[in-house]
Motif scaffolding. Structure first.
Motif, PDB file in Angstrom:
ATOM      1  N   HIS A 268       0.816  -1.220   0.000  1.00  0.00           N
ATOM      2  CA  HIS A 268       0.000   0.000   0.000  1.00  0.00           C
ATOM      3  C   HIS A 268       0.848   1.268   0.000  1.00  0.00           C
ATOM      4  N   LEU A 269       0.439   2.212  -0.836  1.00  0.00           N
ATOM      5  CA  LEU A 269       1.024   3.553  -0.851  1.00  0.00           C
ATOM      6  C   LEU A 269      -0.108   4.549  -0.638  1.00  0.00           C
ATOM      7  N   ALA A 270       0.229   5.754  -0.166  1.00  0.00           N
ATOM      8  CA  ALA A 270      -0.801   6.788  -0.030  1.00  0.00           C
ATOM      9  C   ALA A 270      -1.026   7.483  -1.371  1.00  0.00           C
ATOM     10  N   GLU A 271      -0.017   7.452  -2.236  1.00  0.00           N
ATOM     11  CA  GLU A 271      -0.141   7.969  -3.600  1.00  0.00           C
ATOM     12  C   GLU A 271       0.323   6.884  -4.548  1.00  0.00           C
ATOM     13  N   PHE A 272      -0.544   6.475  -5.438  1.00  0.00           N
ATOM     14  CA  PHE A 272      -0.159   5.437  -6.400  1.00  0.00           C
ATOM     15  C   PHE A 272      -0.876   5.672  -7.719  1.00  0.00           C
ATOM     16  N   TRP A 273      -0.449   4.980  -8.735  1.00  0.00           N
ATOM     17  CA  TRP A 273      -1.061   5.155 -10.054  1.00  0.00           C
ATOM     18  C   TRP A 273      -2.047   4.036 -10.324  1.00  0.00           C
ATOM     19  N   MET A 274      -3.148   4.414 -10.941  1.00  0.00           N
ATOM     20  CA  MET A 274      -4.150   3.408 -11.284  1.00  0.00           C
ATOM     21  C   MET A 274      -4.464   3.454 -12.760  1.00  0.00           C
ATOM     22  N   VAL A 275      -4.785   2.300 -13.279  1.00  0.00           N
ATOM     23  CA  VAL A 275      -5.234   2.153 -14.653  1.00  0.00           C
ATOM     24  C   VAL A 275      -6.673   1.682 -14.571  1.00  0.00           C
ATOM     25  N   GLU A 276      -7.604   2.436 -15.150  1.00  0.00           N
ATOM     26  CA  GLU A 276      -9.014   2.081 -15.026  1.00  0.00           C
ATOM     27  C   GLU A 276      -9.728   2.086 -16.378  1.00  0.00           C
ATOM     28  N   PRO A 277      -9.779   0.933 -17.040  1.00  0.00           N
ATOM     29  CA  PRO A 277     -10.558   0.848 -18.271  1.00  0.00           C
ATOM     30  C   PRO A 277     -12.037   0.704 -17.949  1.00  0.00           C
ATOM     31  N   GLU A 278     -12.872   1.196 -18.835  1.00  0.00           N
ATOM     32  CA  GLU A 278     -14.327   1.086 -18.676  1.00  0.00           C
ATOM     33  C   GLU A 278     -14.926   0.864 -20.056  1.00  0.00           C
ATOM     34  N   MET A 279     -15.807  -0.120 -20.151  1.00  0.00           N
ATOM     35  CA  MET A 279     -16.385  -0.468 -21.451  1.00  0.00           C
ATOM     36  C   MET A 279     -17.905  -0.469 -21.393  1.00  0.00           C
ATOM     37  N   ALA A 280     -18.529   0.150 -22.391  1.00  0.00           N
ATOM     38  CA  ALA A 280     -19.986   0.093 -22.518  1.00  0.00           C
ATOM     39  C   ALA A 280     -20.367  -1.183 -23.268  1.00  0.00           C
ATOM     40  N   PHE A 281     -21.599  -1.585 -23.121  1.00  0.00           N
ATOM     41  CA  PHE A 281     -22.102  -2.813 -23.755  1.00  0.00           C
ATOM     42  C   PHE A 281     -21.239  -4.002 -23.344  1.00  0.00           C
ATOM     43  N   CYS A 282     -20.966  -4.073 -22.056  1.00  0.00           N
ATOM     44  CA  CYS A 282     -20.049  -5.102 -21.582  1.00  0.00           C
ATOM     45  C   CYS A 282     -20.518  -5.623 -20.232  1.00  0.00           C
ATOM     46  N   ASP A 283     -20.431  -6.928 -20.035  1.00  0.00           N
ATOM     47  CA  ASP A 283     -20.800  -7.520 -18.747  1.00  0.00           C
ATOM     48  C   ASP A 283     -19.539  -8.000 -18.015  1.00  0.00           C
ATOM     49  N   LEU A 284     -19.738  -8.708 -16.911  1.00  0.00           N
ATOM     50  CA  LEU A 284     -18.577  -9.101 -16.107  1.00  0.00           C
ATOM     51  C   LEU A 284     -17.659 -10.078 -16.855  1.00  0.00           C
ATOM     52  N   GLU A 285     -18.255 -10.940 -17.683  1.00  0.00           N
ATOM     53  CA  GLU A 285     -17.423 -11.892 -18.439  1.00  0.00           C
ATOM     54  C   GLU A 285     -16.491 -11.144 -19.397  1.00  0.00           C
ATOM     55  N   GLY A 286     -17.044 -10.115 -20.052  1.00  0.00           N
ATOM     56  CA  GLY A 286     -16.231  -9.312 -20.960  1.00  0.00           C
ATOM     57  C   GLY A 286     -15.127  -8.571 -20.209  1.00  0.00           C
ATOM     58  N   ASP A 287     -15.452  -8.138 -19.022  1.00  0.00           N
ATOM     59  CA  ASP A 287     -14.504  -7.413 -18.174  1.00  0.00           C
ATOM     60  C   ASP A 287     -13.352  -8.329 -17.755  1.00  0.00           C
ATOM     61  N   ARG A 288     -13.737  -9.527 -17.339  1.00  0.00           N
ATOM     62  CA  ARG A 288     -12.755 -10.525 -16.906  1.00  0.00           C
ATOM     63  C   ARG A 288     -11.832 -10.898 -18.057  1.00  0.00           C
ATOM     64  N   ASP A 289     -12.436 -11.050 -19.217  1.00  0.00           N
ATOM     65  CA  ASP A 289     -11.657 -11.396 -20.397  1.00  0.00           C
ATOM     66  C   ASP A 289     -10.660 -10.271 -20.731  1.00  0.00           C
ATOM     67  N   LEU A 290     -11.100  -9.038 -20.621  1.00  0.00           N
ATOM     68  CA  LEU A 290     -10.205  -7.907 -20.886  1.00  0.00           C
ATOM     69  C   LEU A 290      -9.045  -7.903 -19.886  1.00  0.00           C
ATOM     70  N   ALA A 291      -9.352  -8.093 -18.615  1.00  0.00           N
ATOM     71  CA  ALA A 291      -8.312  -8.059 -17.574  1.00  0.00           C
ATOM     72  C   ALA A 291      -7.243  -9.114 -17.857  1.00  0.00           C
ATOM     73  N   GLU A 292      -7.692 -10.269 -18.272  1.00  0.00           N
ATOM     74  CA  GLU A 292      -6.753 -11.362 -18.522  1.00  0.00           C
ATOM     75  C   GLU A 292      -5.879 -11.072 -19.754  1.00  0.00           C
ATOM     76  N   ARG A 293      -6.505 -10.642 -20.835  1.00  0.00           N
ATOM     77  CA  ARG A 293      -5.718 -10.346 -22.041  1.00  0.00           C
ATOM     78  C   ARG A 293      -4.765  -9.190 -21.783  1.00  0.00           C
ATOM     79  N   PHE A 294      -5.239  -8.238 -20.999  1.00  0.00           N
ATOM     80  CA  PHE A 294      -4.443  -7.056 -20.674  1.00  0.00           C
ATOM     81  C   PHE A 294      -3.187  -7.441 -19.889  1.00  0.00           C
ATOM     82  N   LEU A 295      -3.366  -8.186 -18.806  1.00  0.00           N
ATOM     83  CA  LEU A 295      -2.201  -8.550 -17.974  1.00  0.00           C
ATOM     84  C   LEU A 295      -1.216  -9.383 -18.784  1.00  0.00           C
ATOM     85  N   ARG A 296      -1.740 -10.306 -19.563  1.00  0.00           N
ATOM     86  CA  ARG A 296      -0.831 -11.158 -20.325  1.00  0.00           C
ATOM     87  C   ARG A 296      -0.055 -10.364 -21.362  1.00  0.00           C
ATOM     88  N   ALA A 297      -0.716  -9.421 -22.020  1.00  0.00           N
ATOM     89  CA  ALA A 297      -0.025  -8.609 -23.037  1.00  0.00           C
ATOM     90  C   ALA A 297       1.054  -7.733 -22.396  1.00  0.00           C
TER      91      ALA A 297
END
Ligand code: ATP
Ligand code: MN
Length: 446
Positions: free
Chosen positions: A223-252
Motif C-alpha cells: 500500500h502507498l498513499a499515492e499510487f497510479w491506477m489504470v481504469e478501463p471502462e467499457m460500454a455494452f459489456c458484462d462481467l465476463e467481458g470485463d474478466r476477459d479484458l483483464a486477462e488479455r491485458f495482464l498477459r499482453a
C-alpha cells in the motif's frame, strides 16, 4: 550535447568505431598505469567498461583520482572486450571530467538495504536494482498504453482534485481551503471510475492512467498513499467481458516486459526473487483460473489451513486467503467473482440472488489482489434503492443516476494498481521500492 545512450552502444556499436559516451562511474579501478572505469548512464543494466591509458593529457591530474559516482564524457575507440559477458569496451582517447564525486559518495560498491536507499531517493536510481525497476516501470507504462490504444480505447484524463466521493474506494485527503476556493469541499481522487463511466457511456471504450490517493493508515508492503491506477471502462459489456479484458491485458503487458526488459529481469531473477521470469512467462502463456467467491470460501474452508483471519461467507478475503488460493490452490492467476453485496461498493450490478454482486478481483501469487473490478449497476431504480439503503444522498450523485436514465447500457471496468503490477513483474518485496518517491503514513520526503 547529445550522444547515443549506452544501451545502443553496447548492443550495436561496431568494433573500430569512434564514439562519445557520457555517464556516471559505477566503479573505478586504478592499476599500474591504467584505469578501468565501469560507466553507466541508466539506459541499461550492463555498463560499458572504459579503459583509460596514461597517454590521456589529464591522466595524472584528473583520471587517476576519479572515484565512484563521478560524471564523465569519453571519446574513444570501441574494441573487442577480452572480459566475459561484454562484447565491446571503450579505449579512451579523450576523457572529460564533467562532475567529480568526493569519497563520501554514499553508493560505494557494497550492497545497501532498500530501507537505507529510500533515505537517499535522489541517488538511488543510480543503483542496479532501482535503475532496473524504473526501466521496467517505464516499459510497463508503455505496454499499458499500447494495449489499450491497439484495442481502440480512448485515454480519458480524469481530475485529481475532485468534489465527488468515490464511495467505498478508500479514505480521502481533504483539500485545505477547497471549500473557500471552489465553493464546495474538495479532496484528492481515490479513483477515476465514476468519471470513466461517463466516458464509456459516450465513447464506448475508455481508460484512465494517472495518480490516485488514499489516506488510509495501511503500513504494508502493498500500500502507498499515492499510487497510479489504470481504469478501463467499457460500454455494452458484462462481467465476463470485463474478466476477459483483464486477462488479455495482464498477459499482453507481461509479454512486452519479457520481450523488452530481458537483462533487467535476469537481474531480478538472480538477485531479488528466484523464478520471477518463469512466473511471468507462465502467466503470459496460460489462461487464468476463475471461481466465484462462494466457491473460493468453500475451498478455503476445506483447505485445513489455520488462517489468522477466520474464513466465513460474507467476510472479505484477507491477503493470506488470496495468496493461498492463487499460490497453492490454483498455482496461477485467479479471478474471483460474485462477492457478497455487503462488502462491495454500491455501484456494482446486483445478481438475481439478491446477496451477491458482479464484482471481480484478479489475484496473483505473492501480491494477492492486483485488479479489482465489476459490472456496474445500470438499472436506474435498482441503483437508486441501493444508494438509499447505504445512506447515500441521491442529490450528490445526481449526474451518476442520470446516466442511467438516458441510454443506459450494461457496462463494466476495473482498476489495476500500477505499482502492484511493477512489484509483481520485478519481484520487489516492498511497493515503496517500485515508485520513485514513495508516500506512506509518516513519510513524504523529496
Ligand atoms: P486492497 O484490498 O489491496 O487494499 P482495494 O480493494 O482497496 O485494495 P481497489 O479500491 O479495488 O483496492 O483499487 C483498485 C486497485 O488499486 C487494487 O486492485 C490494487 O491493485 C490497487 N491499490 C489499491 N489500494 C492501493 C494502495 N494503497 N497502494 C497501491 N495500490 C493500491
Ligand atoms: Mn479491490
Amino acid at each position: 550535447m547529445s550522444s547515443p545512450n549506452l544501451r545502443e552502444v553496447l548492443a550495436e556499436g561496431e568494433v573500430g568505431a569512434t564514439v562519445t559516451v557520457q555517464g556516471w562511474l559505477r566503479s573505478a579501478r586504478h592499476s599500474k598505469g591504467l584505469s578501468f572505469l565501469d560507466l553507466t548512464d541508466g539506459s541499461s543494466m550492463a555498463g560499458l567498461q572504459v579503459v583509460a591509458p596514461p597517454e590521456l593529457v589529464n591522466y595524472e591530474s584528473e583520471v587517476r583520482s576519479l572515484g565512484t559516482g563521478a560524471a564523465v564524457r569519453v571519446t574513444g575507440e570501441l574494441v573487442e572486450s577480452p572480459g566475459k559477458g561484454q562484447r565491446v569496451e571503450l579505449r579512451a582517447g579523450e576523457l572529460e571530467v564533467v562532475g567529480v564525486a568526493p569519497d563520501d559518495y554514499p553508493l560505494q560498491k557494497k550492497r545497501h538495504s532498500f530501507e537505507y536507499l529510500r533515505t537517499i531517493a535522489h541517488l538511488r536510481p543510480r543503483t542496479n536494482t532501482i535503475g532496473a525497476v524504473f526501466r521496467v516501470r517505464n516499459v510497463a507504462a508503455k505496454a499499458i498504453h499500447r494495449f489499450f490504444q491497439e484495442e481502440g480505447f480512448v485515454w480519458l484524463h480524469t481530475p485529481i482534485l475532485t468534489g465527488a466521493d468515490a464511495e467505498g474506494a478508500g479514505e480521502m485527503f481533504e483539500i485545505e481551503g477547497g471549500e473557500e476556493f471552489f465553493g464546495r469541499p474538495t479532496r484528492l481522487t481515490v479513483s477515476g471510475q465514476l468519471e470513466a463511466e461517463i466516458g464509456a457511456l459516450s465513447m464506448s471504450k475508455v481508460y484512465t492512467f494517472g495518480p490516485t490517493f488514499r489516506a488510509e493508515n495501511s503500513n504494508t508492503s502493498r500500500h502507498l498513499a499515492e499510487f497510479w491506477m489504470v481504469e478501463p471502462e467499457m460500454a455494452f459489456c458484462d462481467l465476463e467481458g470485463d474478466r476477459d479484458l483483464a486477462e488479455r491485458f495482464l498477459r499482453a503487458v507481461f509479454r512486452q516486459i519479457l520481450d523488452e526488459c530481458g537483462d533487467d529481469l535476469a537481474f531480478f531473477d538472480e538477485r531479488i526473487e528466484k523464478g520471477v521470469v518463469a512466473t511471468l512467462e507462465h502467466i503470459a502463456e496460460t489462461p487464468f483460473e476463475h471461481m466465484t467467491y462462494s466457491e473460493a470460501v468453500a475451498q478455503l474452508e476445506k483447505s485445513g489451513r489455520d488462517f489468522e483471519f477466520p474464513v466465513q461467507w460474507g467476510a472479505d478475503l484477507q491477503s493470506e486467503h488470496e495468496r493461498w488460493l492463487t499460490e497453492e490452490r490454483v498455482k496461477k492467476p485467479l479471478v474471483v467473482t460474485d462477492y457478497p453485496a455487503a462488502i462491495k461498493a454500491f455501484y456494482m450490478y446486483a445478481n438475481d440472488d439478491a446477496k451477491t454482486v458482479r464484482a471481480m478481483d484478479v489475484l496473483v501469487p505473492r501480491i494477492g489482489e492486483i485488479i479489482g473490478g465489476s459490472q456496474r449497476e445500470h438499472r436506474h431504480d435498482v441503483l437508486a434503492e441501493r444508494m438509499d439503503a447505504q445512506g447515500l444522498d441521491r442529490e450528490e450523485y445526481a449526474w451518476y443516476l442520470e446516466l442511467r436514465r438516458f441510454g443506459s447500457v450494461p457496462h463494466a471496468g476495473f482498476g489495476l494498481g500500477f505499482e502492484r503490477l511493477v512489484q509483481f513483474a520485478t519481484g520487489m518485496a516492498n511497493i515503496r521500492d517500485v515508485v520513485p518517491f514513495p508516500r506512506v503514513p509518516g513519510y513524504a520526503e523529496f
